[in-house]
Write a protein that holds these residues in place. Structure first.
Motif, PDB file in Angstrom:
ATOM      1  N   LYS A   1       4.339   9.897  -7.368  1.00 34.38           N
ATOM      2  CA  LYS A   1       5.409  10.119  -8.338  1.00 34.38           C
ATOM      3  C   LYS A   1       4.836  10.423  -9.718  1.00 34.38           C
ATOM      4  N   HIS A   2       3.818   9.682 -10.119  1.00 36.96           N
ATOM      5  CA  HIS A   2       3.234   9.875 -11.445  1.00 36.96           C
ATOM      6  C   HIS A   2       2.439  11.170 -11.544  1.00 36.96           C
ATOM      7  N   SER A   3       2.051  11.735 -10.408  1.00 40.32           N
ATOM      8  CA  SER A   3       1.279  12.974 -10.431  1.00 40.32           C
ATOM      9  C   SER A   3       2.170  14.223 -10.393  1.00 40.32           C
TER      10      SER A   3
ATOM     11  N   GLU B   1       8.834  19.244 -10.480  1.00 42.33           N
ATOM     12  CA  GLU B   1       8.776  18.640  -9.151  1.00 42.33           C
ATOM     13  C   GLU B   1       9.625  17.373  -9.096  1.00 42.33           C
ATOM     14  N   GLN B   2       9.582  16.573 -10.166  1.00 42.66           N
ATOM     15  CA  GLN B   2      10.422  15.382 -10.224  1.00 42.66           C
ATOM     16  C   GLN B   2      11.898  15.759 -10.177  1.00 42.66           C
ATOM     17  N   LYS B   3      12.261  16.807 -10.918  1.00 39.56           N
ATOM     18  CA  LYS B   3      13.652  17.248 -10.941  1.00 39.56           C
ATOM     19  C   LYS B   3      14.084  17.718  -9.551  1.00 39.56           C
TER      20      LYS B   3
ATOM     21  N   SER C   1       0.828  -1.211   0.000  1.00 38.51           N
ATOM     22  CA  SER C   1       0.000   0.000   0.000  1.00 38.51           C
ATOM     23  C   SER C   1       0.861   1.258   0.000  1.00 38.51           C
ATOM     24  N   ALA C   2       1.916   1.232   0.813  1.00 40.53           N
ATOM     25  CA  ALA C   2       2.813   2.387   0.867  1.00 40.53           C
ATOM     26  C   ALA C   2       3.488   2.606  -0.479  1.00 40.53           C
ATOM     27  N   LEU C   3       3.931   1.539  -1.107  1.00 44.72           N
ATOM     28  CA  LEU C   3       4.578   1.644  -2.416  1.00 44.72           C
ATOM     29  C   LEU C   3       3.605   2.168  -3.463  1.00 44.72           C
ATOM     30  N   GLN C   4       2.376   1.699  -3.435  1.00 44.69           N
ATOM     31  CA  GLN C   4       1.377   2.186  -4.388  1.00 44.69           C
ATOM     32  C   GLN C   4       1.126   3.684  -4.218  1.00 44.69           C
ATOM     33  N   LEU C   5       1.072   4.137  -2.975  1.00 43.67           N
ATOM     34  CA  LEU C   5       0.888   5.572  -2.728  1.00 43.67           C
ATOM     35  C   LEU C   5       2.056   6.391  -3.246  1.00 43.67           C
ATOM     36  N   VAL C   6       3.262   5.892  -3.034  1.00 43.21           N
ATOM     37  CA  VAL C   6       4.459   6.586  -3.513  1.00 43.21           C
ATOM     38  C   VAL C   6       4.444   6.658  -5.038  1.00 43.21           C
ATOM     39  N   LEU C   7       4.114   5.544  -5.685  1.00 42.44           N
ATOM     40  CA  LEU C   7       4.083   5.520  -7.153  1.00 42.44           C
ATOM     41  C   LEU C   7       3.005   6.444  -7.700  1.00 42.44           C
ATOM     42  N   GLN C   8       1.845   6.482  -7.057  1.00 37.04           N
ATOM     43  CA  GLN C   8       0.788   7.389  -7.488  1.00 37.04           C
ATOM     44  C   GLN C   8       1.245   8.840  -7.385  1.00 37.04           C
TER      45      GLN C   8
END
Length: 78
Positions: free
Chosen positions: A33-35, A40-42, A24-31
């Motif tokens: 990240k994709h948003s 912001e990614q940089k 669940s934690a990984l899914q939240l992080v990935l969500q």
């Protein structure tokens, strides 16, 4: 619930429940990240790089094998 409380509760959970929490934690992080926008990614990558610098200073644990660079690691008989 605070992070400290979550971390303290983890050892009391079954392996299955710990895996559910991790997934669940990984899914939240990935969500998240994709948003992020490219800027912001940089910024996040820059912050991660700056934070990691201390891990690679001379004498750190990750630098321990740098003295062996360039040396043969295996002695083969002639």
């Amino acid at each position: 619930m605070e992070t400290k409380e979550i971390l303290q509760a983890l050892p009391n959970l079954s392996i299955s429940d710990r895996l559910k929490v991790a997934e669940s934690a990984l899914q939240l992080v990935l969500q998240e990240k994709h948003s992020l926008t490219k800027d912001e990614q940089k910024r996040q990558l820059t912050l991660a790089a700056v934070t990691a610098i201390a891990d690679y200073v001379p004498g750190s644990e990750l630098d321990i094998f740098s003295d062996l660079e360039g040396e043969d690691f295996c002695d083969y008989p002639d």
